[in-house]
Scaffold this motif. Structure first.
Motif, PDB file in Angstrom:
ATOM      1  N   GLN A 105       0.838  -1.201   0.000  1.00  0.00           N
ATOM      2  CA  GLN A 105       0.000   0.000   0.000  1.00  0.00           C
ATOM      3  C   GLN A 105       0.876   1.256   0.000  1.00  0.00           C
ATOM      4  OE1 GLN A 105      -2.663  -0.774   3.306  1.00  0.00           O
ATOM      5  NE2 GLN A 105      -3.808  -2.276   2.122  1.00  0.00           N
ATOM      6  N   GLU A 106       2.022   1.191   0.685  1.00  0.00           N
ATOM      7  CA  GLU A 106       2.946   2.339   0.666  1.00  0.00           C
ATOM      8  C   GLU A 106       3.501   2.548  -0.739  1.00  0.00           C
ATOM      9  OE1 GLU A 106       2.360   3.866   3.051  1.00  0.00           O
ATOM     10  OE2 GLU A 106       2.438   2.737   4.914  1.00  0.00           O
ATOM     11  N   ARG A 107       3.724   1.451  -1.432  1.00  0.00           N
ATOM     12  CA  ARG A 107       4.170   1.581  -2.829  1.00  0.00           C
ATOM     13  C   ARG A 107       3.110   2.303  -3.658  1.00  0.00           C
ATOM     14  NH1 ARG A 107       3.688   0.139  -7.850  1.00  0.00           N
ATOM     15  NH2 ARG A 107       5.551  -0.073  -9.138  1.00  0.00           N
ATOM     16  N   ASN A 148       5.015   6.559  13.181  1.00  0.00           N
ATOM     17  CA  ASN A 148       5.302   7.244  11.911  1.00  0.00           C
ATOM     18  C   ASN A 148       4.033   7.467  11.098  1.00  0.00           C
ATOM     19  OD1 ASN A 148       8.018   7.150  12.593  1.00  0.00           O
ATOM     20  ND2 ASN A 148       8.306   5.170  11.590  1.00  0.00           N
ATOM     21  N   GLU A 149       3.149   6.483  11.129  1.00  0.00           N
ATOM     22  CA  GLU A 149       1.886   6.606  10.381  1.00  0.00           C
ATOM     23  C   GLU A 149       1.033   7.733  10.963  1.00  0.00           C
ATOM     24  OE1 GLU A 149       1.236   4.980   7.729  1.00  0.00           O
ATOM     25  OE2 GLU A 149       2.196   3.022   7.798  1.00  0.00           O
ATOM     26  N   MET A 150       0.998   7.820  12.284  1.00  0.00           N
ATOM     27  CA  MET A 150       0.197   8.872  12.926  1.00  0.00           C
ATOM     28  C   MET A 150       0.752  10.249  12.600  1.00  0.00           C
ATOM     29  SD  MET A 150      -2.542   7.971  14.198  1.00  0.00           S
ATOM     30  CE  MET A 150      -3.167   9.294  15.227  1.00  0.00           C
ATOM     31  N   GLU A 151       2.081  10.325  12.545  1.00  0.00           N
ATOM     32  CA  GLU A 151       2.718  11.601  12.206  1.00  0.00           C
ATOM     33  C   GLU A 151       2.315  12.036  10.788  1.00  0.00           C
ATOM     34  OE1 GLU A 151       6.887  12.774  13.925  1.00  0.00           O
ATOM     35  OE2 GLU A 151       7.111  11.602  12.092  1.00  0.00           O
ATOM     36  N   GLU A 152       2.323  11.068   9.872  1.00  0.00           N
ATOM     37  CA  GLU A 152       1.883  11.389   8.499  1.00  0.00           C
ATOM     38  C   GLU A 152       0.432  11.841   8.502  1.00  0.00           C
ATOM     39  OE1 GLU A 152       4.557   8.503   5.579  1.00  0.00           O
ATOM     40  OE2 GLU A 152       2.617   7.789   6.281  1.00  0.00           O
ATOM     41  N   TYR A 153      -0.397  11.088   9.209  1.00  0.00           N
ATOM     42  CA  TYR A 153      -1.837  11.376   9.201  1.00  0.00           C
ATOM     43  C   TYR A 153      -2.155  12.728   9.837  1.00  0.00           C
ATOM     44  CZ  TYR A 153      -6.596  11.473  10.990  1.00  0.00           C
ATOM     45  OH  TYR A 153      -7.860  11.882  11.330  1.00  0.00           O
ATOM     46  N   VAL A 176      -5.699   6.986   4.909  1.00  0.00           N
ATOM     47  CA  VAL A 176      -5.228   5.598   4.854  1.00  0.00           C
ATOM     48  C   VAL A 176      -4.137   5.374   5.902  1.00  0.00           C
ATOM     49  CG1 VAL A 176      -4.193   3.809   3.415  1.00  0.00           C
ATOM     50  CG2 VAL A 176      -5.768   5.453   2.391  1.00  0.00           C
ATOM     51  N   GLU A 177      -3.262   6.359   6.043  1.00  0.00           N
ATOM     52  CA  GLU A 177      -2.171   6.214   7.022  1.00  0.00           C
ATOM     53  C   GLU A 177      -2.730   6.061   8.440  1.00  0.00           C
ATOM     54  OE1 GLU A 177       0.142   5.487   5.396  1.00  0.00           O
ATOM     55  OE2 GLU A 177       0.683   6.900   3.831  1.00  0.00           O
ATOM     56  N   GLN A 178      -3.863   6.693   8.680  1.00  0.00           N
ATOM     57  CA  GLN A 178      -4.498   6.531   9.993  1.00  0.00           C
ATOM     58  C   GLN A 178      -4.918   5.071  10.201  1.00  0.00           C
ATOM     59  OE1 GLN A 178      -8.371   8.232  10.494  1.00  0.00           O
ATOM     60  NE2 GLN A 178      -8.024   8.693  12.645  1.00  0.00           N
ATOM     61  N   THR A 179      -5.446   4.438   9.162  1.00  0.00           N
ATOM     62  CA  THR A 179      -5.839   3.024   9.316  1.00  0.00           C
ATOM     63  C   THR A 179      -4.592   2.151   9.522  1.00  0.00           C
ATOM     64  OG1 THR A 179      -5.813   2.380   6.972  1.00  0.00           O
ATOM     65  CG2 THR A 179      -7.841   3.357   7.786  1.00  0.00           C
ATOM     66  N   HIS A 180      -3.501   2.522   8.855  1.00  0.00           N
ATOM     67  CA  HIS A 180      -2.252   1.779   9.085  1.00  0.00           C
ATOM     68  C   HIS A 180      -1.830   1.898  10.543  1.00  0.00           C
ATOM     69  CE1 HIS A 180      -0.803   2.019   4.605  1.00  0.00           C
ATOM     70  NE2 HIS A 180      -1.902   1.317   4.759  1.00  0.00           N
ATOM     71  N   ALA A 181      -1.896   3.116  11.057  1.00  0.00           N
ATOM     72  CA  ALA A 181      -1.478   3.358  12.445  1.00  0.00           C
ATOM     73  C   ALA A 181      -2.309   2.509  13.405  1.00  0.00           C
ATOM     74  CB  ALA A 181      -1.621   4.839  12.787  1.00  0.00           C
TER      75      ALA A 181
HETATM   76 FE   LIG Z   1       1.146   3.884   5.952  1.00  0.00          FE
END
Ligand SMILES: [Fe+2]
Ligand SMILES: [Fe+2]
Length: 203
Positions: free
Chosen positions: A53-55, A97-102, A131-136
């Motif tokens: 998904q990051e790709r 890291n994901e939360m920081e992005e989100y 999406v990054e939030q769901t990853h987190a």
């Molecule tokens: Fe992510």
């Protein structure tokens, strides 16, 4: 005020995001190996499909830079070193890291893109942030279960799914091997993870 894309902050932010997503993808494939070495095959799978998904995020940002093909964009940025041996540490670092992005990075990049008049780019930043939030949440939940010994056992009856063959096990404890495909218990994932996959693999 219309800004020339070639002169914009947005093009630099897209390159920062491309770099960040590319690194996240590699970090997750490396973390996946650590999980596999420790017999946590389902966590390995979660890291691997999140890496894919990051790709996809990286590709979206790269596509938005296509008009600048043949040029070089210079950026600075801070990128984490999260080379831990512990799977729960890897998961917690990924969650952070994901939360920081989100919460911060992509909201800010989206706002800058909007101010500069690049609405499509702004919406890509905002959408990918979600999406990054769901990853987190997914990584955080797995870390919490591992740390509290709730991954393979539960006080109440719980459902687990074998990610190799799809067998659903109900009980308080995951069997040592899957009774259907004989794969080891690390292939099982708790069904309580289902909301964190934003799908229901069990009803
Ligand atoms: Fe992510
Ligand atoms: Fe991403």
């Amino acid at each position: 005020m219309a800004i020339d894309f070639k002169e914009s902050k947005t093009r630099e932010n897209l390159m920062r995001a491309f770099a960040g997503e590319s690194q996240a993808r590699n970090r997750y494939t490396i973390a996946a190996e650590v999980a596999r070495e420790q017999g946590l095959f389902a966590v390995n799978q979660v890291f691997l499909f999140t890496a894919d998904q990051e790709r996809a995020h990286a590709k979206r940002f790269y596509d938005l830079l296509k008009n600048l093909s043949g040029t070089t964009i210079h950026i600075d940025g801070g990128y984490p070193v999260d080379h831990f041996d512990s799977v729960s540490e890897l998961l917690k670092a990924a969650e952070h890291n994901e939360m920081e992005e989100y919460e911060d990075v992509y909201q800010n990049f989206g706002d800058v893109a909007k101010e500069e008049g690049f609405i499509e780019v702004a919406s890509a930043f905002y959408q990918i942030a979600r999406v990054e939030q769901t990853h987190a949440k997914r990584f955080g939940k797995l870390a919490c279960m591992l740390e509290n010994n709730q991954y393979f056992e539960s006080k109440e009856d719980e459902y687990w799914m074998c990610l190799n063959c799809g067998h659903i096990h109900k009980g308080k404890l995951v069997p040592e091997v899957c009774p259907v495909c004989r794969h080891e218990r690390g292939y099982f994932i708790p069904a309580s993870m289902a909301p964190y996959f934003e799908c229901e693999f069990i009803k």
